[in-house]
Design a protein around this motif. Sequence first.
Motif, PDB file in Angstrom:
ATOM      1  N   ILE A 344     -11.773  -0.439 -10.927  1.00 35.67           N
ATOM      2  CA  ILE A 344     -12.002  -0.731 -10.427  1.00 35.67           C
ATOM      3  C   ILE A 344     -12.805  -0.508  -9.069  1.00 35.67           C
ATOM      4  O   ILE A 344     -12.022   0.402  -8.572  1.00 35.67           O
ATOM      5  N   ASP A 345     -13.958  -0.964  -8.263  1.00 32.58           N
ATOM      6  CA  ASP A 345     -14.142  -0.275  -6.820  1.00 32.58           C
ATOM      7  C   ASP A 345     -13.387  -1.812  -5.662  1.00 32.58           C
ATOM      8  O   ASP A 345     -14.616  -2.507  -5.741  1.00 32.58           O
ATOM      9  N   ASP A 346     -12.422  -0.657  -4.866  1.00 33.72           N
ATOM     10  CA  ASP A 346     -11.927  -1.765  -4.021  1.00 33.72           C
ATOM     11  C   ASP A 346     -12.148  -1.767  -2.867  1.00 33.72           C
ATOM     12  O   ASP A 346     -11.361  -1.582  -1.835  1.00 33.72           O
ATOM     13  N   THR A 347     -13.595  -0.764  -2.054  1.00 35.30           N
ATOM     14  CA  THR A 347     -13.698  -0.806  -1.059  1.00 35.30           C
ATOM     15  C   THR A 347     -14.298  -1.880  -0.749  1.00 35.30           C
ATOM     16  O   THR A 347     -13.792  -1.726   1.045  1.00 35.30           O
ATOM     17  N   LYS A 348     -14.717  -3.233  -1.235  1.00 35.50           N
ATOM     18  CA  LYS A 348     -13.928  -4.248  -0.622  1.00 35.50           C
ATOM     19  C   LYS A 348     -13.480  -4.186   0.524  1.00 35.50           C
ATOM     20  O   LYS A 348     -13.104  -4.934   2.191  1.00 35.50           O
ATOM     21  N   ARG A 350     -10.587  -2.755   0.986  1.00 34.88           N
ATOM     22  CA  ARG A 350     -10.154  -1.661   2.083  1.00 34.88           C
ATOM     23  C   ARG A 350     -11.201  -1.398   3.473  1.00 34.88           C
ATOM     24  O   ARG A 350     -10.392  -1.499   4.600  1.00 34.88           O
ATOM     25  N   GLY A 351     -12.175  -1.932   3.676  1.00 32.51           N
ATOM     26  CA  GLY A 351     -12.609  -2.316   4.938  1.00 32.51           C
ATOM     27  C   GLY A 351     -11.543  -3.163   5.715  1.00 32.51           C
ATOM     28  O   GLY A 351     -12.030  -3.711   6.475  1.00 32.51           O
ATOM     29  N   LEU A 352     -11.121  -4.660   4.812  1.00 32.99           N
ATOM     30  CA  LEU A 352     -10.730  -5.862   5.635  1.00 32.99           C
ATOM     31  C   LEU A 352      -9.205  -5.113   6.047  1.00 32.99           C
ATOM     32  O   LEU A 352      -8.383  -5.469   6.682  1.00 32.99           O
ATOM     33  N   GLY A 353      -8.207  -3.582   6.090  1.00 36.67           N
ATOM     34  CA  GLY A 353      -8.042  -3.202   6.161  1.00 36.67           C
ATOM     35  C   GLY A 353      -6.334  -2.695   5.094  1.00 36.67           C
ATOM     36  O   GLY A 353      -5.744  -2.808   5.594  1.00 36.67           O
ATOM     37  N   PHE A 354      -6.954  -3.546   4.067  1.00 39.91           N
ATOM     38  CA  PHE A 354      -5.737  -2.985   2.338  1.00 39.91           C
ATOM     39  C   PHE A 354      -5.968  -1.810   1.972  1.00 39.91           C
ATOM     40  O   PHE A 354      -6.186  -0.922   2.581  1.00 39.91           O
ATOM     41  N   LYS A 355      -4.703  -1.287   2.318  1.00 41.24           N
ATOM     42  CA  LYS A 355      -3.948   0.214   2.430  1.00 41.24           C
ATOM     43  C   LYS A 355      -2.392  -0.171   1.614  1.00 41.24           C
ATOM     44  O   LYS A 355      -1.938  -0.963   1.750  1.00 41.24           O
ATOM     45  N   GLN A 356      -2.009   1.149   0.812  1.00 43.78           N
ATOM     46  CA  GLN A 356      -0.921   0.954   0.655  1.00 43.78           C
ATOM     47  C   GLN A 356      -0.212   2.024   1.413  1.00 43.78           C
ATOM     48  O   GLN A 356      -0.471   3.007   1.974  1.00 43.78           O
ATOM     49  N   ASP A 357       1.464   2.158   1.450  1.00 45.09           N
ATOM     50  CA  ASP A 357       2.202   3.054   2.402  1.00 45.09           C
ATOM     51  C   ASP A 357       2.744   3.842   1.539  1.00 45.09           C
ATOM     52  O   ASP A 357       3.407   5.074   2.321  1.00 45.09           O
ATOM     53  N   ARG A 358       3.368   3.935   0.074  1.00 43.26           N
ATOM     54  CA  ARG A 358       4.075   4.679  -0.392  1.00 43.26           C
ATOM     55  C   ARG A 358       2.964   5.163  -1.966  1.00 43.26           C
ATOM     56  O   ARG A 358       2.269   4.505  -2.375  1.00 43.26           O
ATOM     57  N   THR A 359       3.665   6.636  -2.966  1.00 37.97           N
ATOM     58  CA  THR A 359       3.259   6.780  -3.634  1.00 37.97           C
ATOM     59  C   THR A 359       3.158   6.487  -4.980  1.00 37.97           C
ATOM     60  O   THR A 359       4.492   5.800  -5.104  1.00 37.97           O
ATOM     61  N   PHE A 360       2.266   6.780  -5.843  1.00 38.19           N
ATOM     62  CA  PHE A 360       3.126   5.761  -7.235  1.00 38.19           C
ATOM     63  C   PHE A 360       3.551   6.507  -7.608  1.00 38.19           C
ATOM     64  O   PHE A 360       4.652   6.237  -8.073  1.00 38.19           O
TER      65      PHE A 360
END
Length: 399
Positions: A344-348, A350-360
């Motif tokens: 899935i494309d999660d650009t939408k 991410r545009g609101l500020g969603f981010k992960q701060d740890r690696t897989f």
Amino acid sequence: MILLVTGGAGFIGSNFVKHRLENTSDKIIVLDALTYAGVLDNLKSYLNDSNLLVPTSQYDLKKIEKTINQYGVTYNDVKDEVESKRLSSKLREFSPKYINIEDLNEKIEEVLENTRLAFVVGNIIDSTLDEKLMNLSDIVVHFAAESHVDRSIFNADAFVKTDVYGTYSLLEAAKKCEKLNKFIHISTDEVYGQAKEKPFKETDPLNPRNPYSASKAAADRMAYAYYQTYGVPVVIVRPSNNFGPNQYPEKLIPVVTIKALNNEPIPVYGDGKQRRDWLYVEDTAKAINLLIEKGEIGQAYNVAGRNERENMFVVERILEITGKSKDLIKHVKDRPGHDLRYLIDDTKIRGLGFKQDRTFEELFDHTVKWYLKNKNWWEKILREDEEYKEFMEKWYENR
Ligand code: NAD
Ligand code: DAU
């Protein structure tokens, strides 16, 4: 703010509840039927002598009196002994309070004065109960579902009842509840069906291909329809494959970890080249928090992990972490109608500020080690859950 969280004893629901309690000052009402996948231990540290509530009297008490006497427990959906027996075993180590449905809201208000969680044992299909609880709430976060694809292939009955009809019941209650600010509906990336090269966007058509995802797609569109038709303040969330602590030991990562630890053959469906995009469960909680705050009503949001891996990679990494041999891998008959890839494309969001701060890698290691350190949690399920044992035997025999 008061949140009504359905399915709060399950994997993502319980992680969300804990994350929310630890990071906000909200109060939470959980509504959970405690199906096989509902594990009270997931919220053990937040449960006390007064906040685990079992509403009773809207049903024929005489009829269930027998089961109460027999098993020492009652339940608002007691239809038969099997159900009653299962619940009594789920509640055995806790101190539930049986409350007349007429007094339920008053009791919840009293509980929430002293503690931030009230846990109501009940079924989302019960729209009277849904209405009552919604009248106390500002936001609904709806996780409750039958969630395992393999089980839906075996028998889709409960999937249609809970995922479709249960969601409809909640939406009906939401339609009548004027004070509700948002109804966050947890859908899944599976509603798009199998991906090829291009990631699906929220505007792409839905094309579910197994009974679970078909039920989830119906619920997803029903939620949207209640927004369009009645103005219910719905926001739809479509996360990819979650991983993390407390995932019920029927899904790939816990199944493989537990079998590796027990030196049992590890069932890889087909060639194991199917791909999934792994999203850490706490990141899902963060995405939902963001959508509670900023999600636009009437919109759907994909939430991707951006960690796409072949199943074989996941299995081999677990074997490395647990120090077990690849010889344990057993390629077995494939899942019928297996979706080879979700993307899935999660650009939408991410545009609101969603981010992960740890690696897989970091989160994956942490997850596998959680199952190593918390053997008690899963050993109890393997030992005591009759429904689990029955399903695992039937599903994996002759594979
Ligand atoms: P889970 O199976 O671990 O938990 C489901 C919970 O819902 C359990 O506590 C169960 O007791 C409860 N429940 C089931 N039927 C109920 C009913 N009729 N009334 C009240 N409670 C009921 O599920 P999960 O993996 O935590 O998934 C939660 C939600 O997220 C589901 O809607 C699922 O479709 C969706 N989702 C899951 C994933 C994933 O990877 N696990 C990914 C995307 C979306
Ligand atoms: O994509 C989101 C979905 O992810 C959620 O909506 C579902 O609720 C959740 O269960 C999950 O569905 P999957 O079918 O992708 O998850 P599961 O863990 O069952 O399987 C992951 C992959 O591993 C899949 O390709 C099948 C494979 N598999 C699974 C099991 C249990 C095996 O090869 N062997 C196994 O024993």
